[in-house]
Design a protein around this motif. Sequence first.
Motif, PDB file in Angstrom:
ATOM      1  N   ALA A 102       6.222 -12.388   2.014  1.00  0.00           N
ATOM      2  CA  ALA A 102       4.762 -12.341   2.111  1.00  0.00           C
ATOM      3  C   ALA A 102       4.120 -12.515   0.740  1.00  0.00           C
ATOM      4  O   ALA A 102       3.147 -13.277   0.585  1.00  0.00           O
ATOM      5  CB  ALA A 102       4.319 -11.018   2.740  1.00  0.00           C
ATOM      6  N   ASN A 103       4.647 -11.817  -0.258  1.00  0.00           N
ATOM      7  CA  ASN A 103       4.120 -11.964  -1.619  1.00  0.00           C
ATOM      8  C   ASN A 103       4.221 -13.413  -2.091  1.00  0.00           C
ATOM      9  O   ASN A 103       3.268 -13.978  -2.628  1.00  0.00           O
ATOM     10  CB  ASN A 103       4.885 -11.055  -2.591  1.00  0.00           C
ATOM     11  CG  ASN A 103       4.531  -9.592  -2.425  1.00  0.00           C
ATOM     12  OD1 ASN A 103       3.439  -9.242  -1.983  1.00  0.00           O
ATOM     13  ND2 ASN A 103       5.453  -8.716  -2.789  1.00  0.00           N
ATOM     14  N   LEU A 108       2.031 -14.737  -5.140  1.00  0.00           N
ATOM     15  CA  LEU A 108       2.212 -13.537  -5.960  1.00  0.00           C
ATOM     16  C   LEU A 108       3.663 -13.440  -6.416  1.00  0.00           C
ATOM     17  O   LEU A 108       4.535 -14.156  -5.927  1.00  0.00           O
ATOM     18  CB  LEU A 108       1.837 -12.287  -5.149  1.00  0.00           C
ATOM     19  CG  LEU A 108       0.418 -12.254  -4.567  1.00  0.00           C
ATOM     20  CD1 LEU A 108       0.253 -11.025  -3.688  1.00  0.00           C
ATOM     21  CD2 LEU A 108      -0.625 -12.280  -5.664  1.00  0.00           C
ATOM     22  N   ASP A 109       3.919 -12.546  -7.360  1.00  0.00           N
ATOM     23  CA  ASP A 109       5.302 -12.275  -7.745  1.00  0.00           C
ATOM     24  C   ASP A 109       6.070 -11.757  -6.536  1.00  0.00           C
ATOM     25  O   ASP A 109       5.497 -11.127  -5.636  1.00  0.00           O
ATOM     26  CB  ASP A 109       5.355 -11.242  -8.865  1.00  0.00           C
ATOM     27  CG  ASP A 109       4.805 -11.780 -10.180  1.00  0.00           C
ATOM     28  OD1 ASP A 109       4.760 -13.022 -10.333  1.00  0.00           O
ATOM     29  OD2 ASP A 109       4.424 -10.960 -11.034  1.00  0.00           O
ATOM     30  N   ALA A 110       7.378 -12.001  -6.510  1.00  0.00           N
ATOM     31  CA  ALA A 110       8.191 -11.594  -5.368  1.00  0.00           C
ATOM     32  C   ALA A 110       8.054 -10.099  -5.077  1.00  0.00           C
ATOM     33  O   ALA A 110       7.972  -9.676  -3.923  1.00  0.00           O
ATOM     34  CB  ALA A 110       9.654 -11.949  -5.616  1.00  0.00           C
ATOM     35  N   VAL A 111       8.024  -9.293  -6.118  1.00  0.00           N
ATOM     36  CA  VAL A 111       7.854  -7.844  -5.975  1.00  0.00           C
ATOM     37  C   VAL A 111       6.741  -7.392  -6.899  1.00  0.00           C
ATOM     38  O   VAL A 111       6.768  -7.659  -8.101  1.00  0.00           O
ATOM     39  CB  VAL A 111       9.156  -7.083  -6.323  1.00  0.00           C
ATOM     40  CG1 VAL A 111       8.908  -5.584  -6.350  1.00  0.00           C
ATOM     41  CG2 VAL A 111      10.266  -7.431  -5.329  1.00  0.00           C
ATOM     42  N   THR A 112       5.746  -6.718  -6.309  1.00  0.00           N
ATOM     43  CA  THR A 112       4.667  -6.115  -7.095  1.00  0.00           C
ATOM     44  C   THR A 112       4.483  -4.693  -6.587  1.00  0.00           C
ATOM     45  O   THR A 112       4.091  -4.497  -5.440  1.00  0.00           O
ATOM     46  CB  THR A 112       3.352  -6.903  -6.947  1.00  0.00           C
ATOM     47  OG1 THR A 112       2.984  -6.956  -5.555  1.00  0.00           O
ATOM     48  CG2 THR A 112       3.494  -8.316  -7.480  1.00  0.00           C
ATOM     49  N   ILE A 113       4.817  -3.711  -7.392  1.00  0.00           N
ATOM     50  CA  ILE A 113       4.765  -2.310  -6.943  1.00  0.00           C
ATOM     51  C   ILE A 113       3.308  -1.869  -6.734  1.00  0.00           C
ATOM     52  O   ILE A 113       2.467  -2.028  -7.606  1.00  0.00           O
ATOM     53  CB  ILE A 113       5.452  -1.388  -7.967  1.00  0.00           C
ATOM     54  CG1 ILE A 113       6.908  -1.816  -8.166  1.00  0.00           C
ATOM     55  CG2 ILE A 113       5.381   0.063  -7.502  1.00  0.00           C
ATOM     56  CD1 ILE A 113       7.753  -1.784  -6.909  1.00  0.00           C
ATOM     57  N   SER A 114       3.057  -1.333  -5.553  1.00  0.00           N
ATOM     58  CA  SER A 114       1.691  -0.964  -5.190  1.00  0.00           C
ATOM     59  C   SER A 114       1.177   0.221  -6.010  1.00  0.00           C
ATOM     60  O   SER A 114       1.926   1.150  -6.340  1.00  0.00           O
ATOM     61  CB  SER A 114       1.630  -0.597  -3.708  1.00  0.00           C
ATOM     62  OG  SER A 114       0.334  -0.163  -3.356  1.00  0.00           O
ATOM     63  N   THR A 115      -0.095   0.182  -6.304  1.00  0.00           N
ATOM     64  CA  THR A 115      -0.768   1.298  -6.978  1.00  0.00           C
ATOM     65  C   THR A 115      -1.774   1.972  -6.040  1.00  0.00           C
ATOM     66  O   THR A 115      -2.611   2.751  -6.489  1.00  0.00           O
ATOM     67  CB  THR A 115      -1.502   0.803  -8.239  1.00  0.00           C
ATOM     68  OG1 THR A 115      -2.460  -0.210  -7.864  1.00  0.00           O
ATOM     69  CG2 THR A 115      -0.527   0.227  -9.246  1.00  0.00           C
ATOM     70  N   HIS A 116      -1.680   1.662  -4.750  1.00  0.00           N
ATOM     71  CA  HIS A 116      -2.614   2.203  -3.754  1.00  0.00           C
ATOM     72  C   HIS A 116      -2.122   3.573  -3.284  1.00  0.00           C
ATOM     73  O   HIS A 116      -1.262   3.676  -2.416  1.00  0.00           O
ATOM     74  CB  HIS A 116      -2.730   1.244  -2.569  1.00  0.00           C
ATOM     75  CG  HIS A 116      -3.817   1.605  -1.609  1.00  0.00           C
ATOM     76  ND1 HIS A 116      -4.214   0.776  -0.583  1.00  0.00           N
ATOM     77  CD2 HIS A 116      -4.613   2.702  -1.522  1.00  0.00           C
ATOM     78  CE1 HIS A 116      -5.185   1.349   0.095  1.00  0.00           C
ATOM     79  NE2 HIS A 116      -5.436   2.523  -0.456  1.00  0.00           N
ATOM     80  N   HIS A 117      -2.658   4.629  -3.880  1.00  0.00           N
ATOM     81  CA  HIS A 117      -2.238   5.986  -3.518  1.00  0.00           C
ATOM     82  C   HIS A 117      -2.856   6.394  -2.185  1.00  0.00           C
ATOM     83  O   HIS A 117      -4.059   6.240  -1.966  1.00  0.00           O
ATOM     84  CB  HIS A 117      -2.642   6.973  -4.611  1.00  0.00           C
ATOM     85  CG  HIS A 117      -1.936   6.734  -5.912  1.00  0.00           C
ATOM     86  ND1 HIS A 117      -0.659   7.203  -6.167  1.00  0.00           N
ATOM     87  CD2 HIS A 117      -2.319   6.052  -7.029  1.00  0.00           C
ATOM     88  CE1 HIS A 117      -0.287   6.825  -7.378  1.00  0.00           C
ATOM     89  NE2 HIS A 117      -1.268   6.124  -7.918  1.00  0.00           N
ATOM     90  N   ARG A 118      -2.016   6.904  -1.306  1.00  0.00           N
ATOM     91  CA  ARG A 118      -2.462   7.378   0.005  1.00  0.00           C
ATOM     92  C   ARG A 118      -1.920   8.797   0.152  1.00  0.00           C
ATOM     93  O   ARG A 118      -0.731   8.990   0.443  1.00  0.00           O
ATOM     94  CB  ARG A 118      -1.936   6.472   1.123  1.00  0.00           C
ATOM     95  CG  ARG A 118      -2.356   5.001   0.995  1.00  0.00           C
ATOM     96  CD  ARG A 118      -1.687   4.144   2.061  1.00  0.00           C
ATOM     97  NE  ARG A 118      -1.892   2.716   1.871  1.00  0.00           N
ATOM     98  CZ  ARG A 118      -2.811   1.978   2.507  1.00  0.00           C
ATOM     99  NH1 ARG A 118      -3.613   2.556   3.385  1.00  0.00           N
ATOM    100  NH2 ARG A 118      -2.911   0.686   2.286  1.00  0.00           N
ATOM    101  N   THR A 119      -2.773   9.776  -0.034  1.00  0.00           N
ATOM    102  CA  THR A 119      -2.301  11.155  -0.005  1.00  0.00           C
ATOM    103  C   THR A 119      -3.391  12.074   0.517  1.00  0.00           C
ATOM    104  O   THR A 119      -4.577  11.710   0.513  1.00  0.00           O
ATOM    105  CB  THR A 119      -1.865  11.602  -1.414  1.00  0.00           C
ATOM    106  OG1 THR A 119      -1.279  12.906  -1.337  1.00  0.00           O
ATOM    107  CG2 THR A 119      -3.030  11.611  -2.376  1.00  0.00           C
ATOM    108  N   GLY A 120      -2.988  13.236   1.005  1.00  0.00           N
ATOM    109  CA  GLY A 120      -3.940  14.215   1.520  1.00  0.00           C
ATOM    110  C   GLY A 120      -3.598  14.637   2.934  1.00  0.00           C
ATOM    111  O   GLY A 120      -2.988  13.874   3.699  1.00  0.00           O
ATOM    112  N   GLY A 121      -3.996  15.850   3.282  1.00  0.00           N
ATOM    113  CA  GLY A 121      -3.655  16.419   4.582  1.00  0.00           C
ATOM    114  C   GLY A 121      -4.116  15.573   5.755  1.00  0.00           C
ATOM    115  O   GLY A 121      -3.409  15.439   6.759  1.00  0.00           O
ATOM    116  N   GLY A 122      -5.310  14.999   5.651  1.00  0.00           N
ATOM    117  CA  GLY A 122      -5.827  14.187   6.745  1.00  0.00           C
ATOM    118  C   GLY A 122      -4.970  12.963   7.000  1.00  0.00           C
ATOM    119  O   GLY A 122      -4.683  12.621   8.158  1.00  0.00           O
TER     120      GLY A 122
END
Length: 236
Positions: A102-103, A108-122
């Motif tokens: 997909a990248n 895009l580069d073959a691997v790009t480490i995500s910086t999209h933080h998804r955290t929290g009780g909800g």
Amino acid sequence: MSLVRRVAAELIGTAFLVMAVIGSGIAASRLSPGDAGLQLLENSLITGAALVALILALQPVSAAFNPVVTLVEVVLGKLGRQDAVPLVLAQFAGGFLGAVVANLMFGLDAVTISTHHRTGGGLWLGEVVATLGLVLVIFGSVRSGRTETIAYAVGGYITAAYWFTSSTSFANPAVTVARMFSNTFAGIAPSSVAMFVLMQVIGGALAVGAVTVLYPLDTISLPDPEQVPTGEGSRP
């Protein structure tokens, strides 16, 4: 059914599922910049449609594409533990392959480490709910003798769960780990992955209990094909 064929089906199916998730996310962010709602709509519709197509095509061989679903199959006695290991490994490998492809498709580069933080009780609760519902939809269909409806049920559920769960319904450890390797709309930061996977496992465990209560095997009676109405009796 040959284990090699089933492993191949799980690898290919999971790869295409991840390509659909990440690829449609990239396309949506480029085609609808600045409109998060429209991006999510595009992402959810493409993912749901891809799931329907992939399950219809690969279900005769193997079409879990999800380690939680495979583990539930083991718990419910539908799959042996020895067979489950290579199938789960194939799902994770397929997910990674799908992220790389997909990248690359979108320059895009073959691997790009995500910086999209998804955290929290909800968000964590959202993953429990999303996975519980997914497993219930799958095994409710199986135990009620309606396996031919699974593709549509799963595709419809995931499309809806993108919207009614706070986490946008990852509901799949292999897909969650794979999305870590794309710093795009659908990505998830490595630091957020462990809790998402844990919540998915908890959701799967709760679903086992729900399925067992709602669909105990000894109370299910599948219809006799010779007694299923065909509509011919209504002819003059």
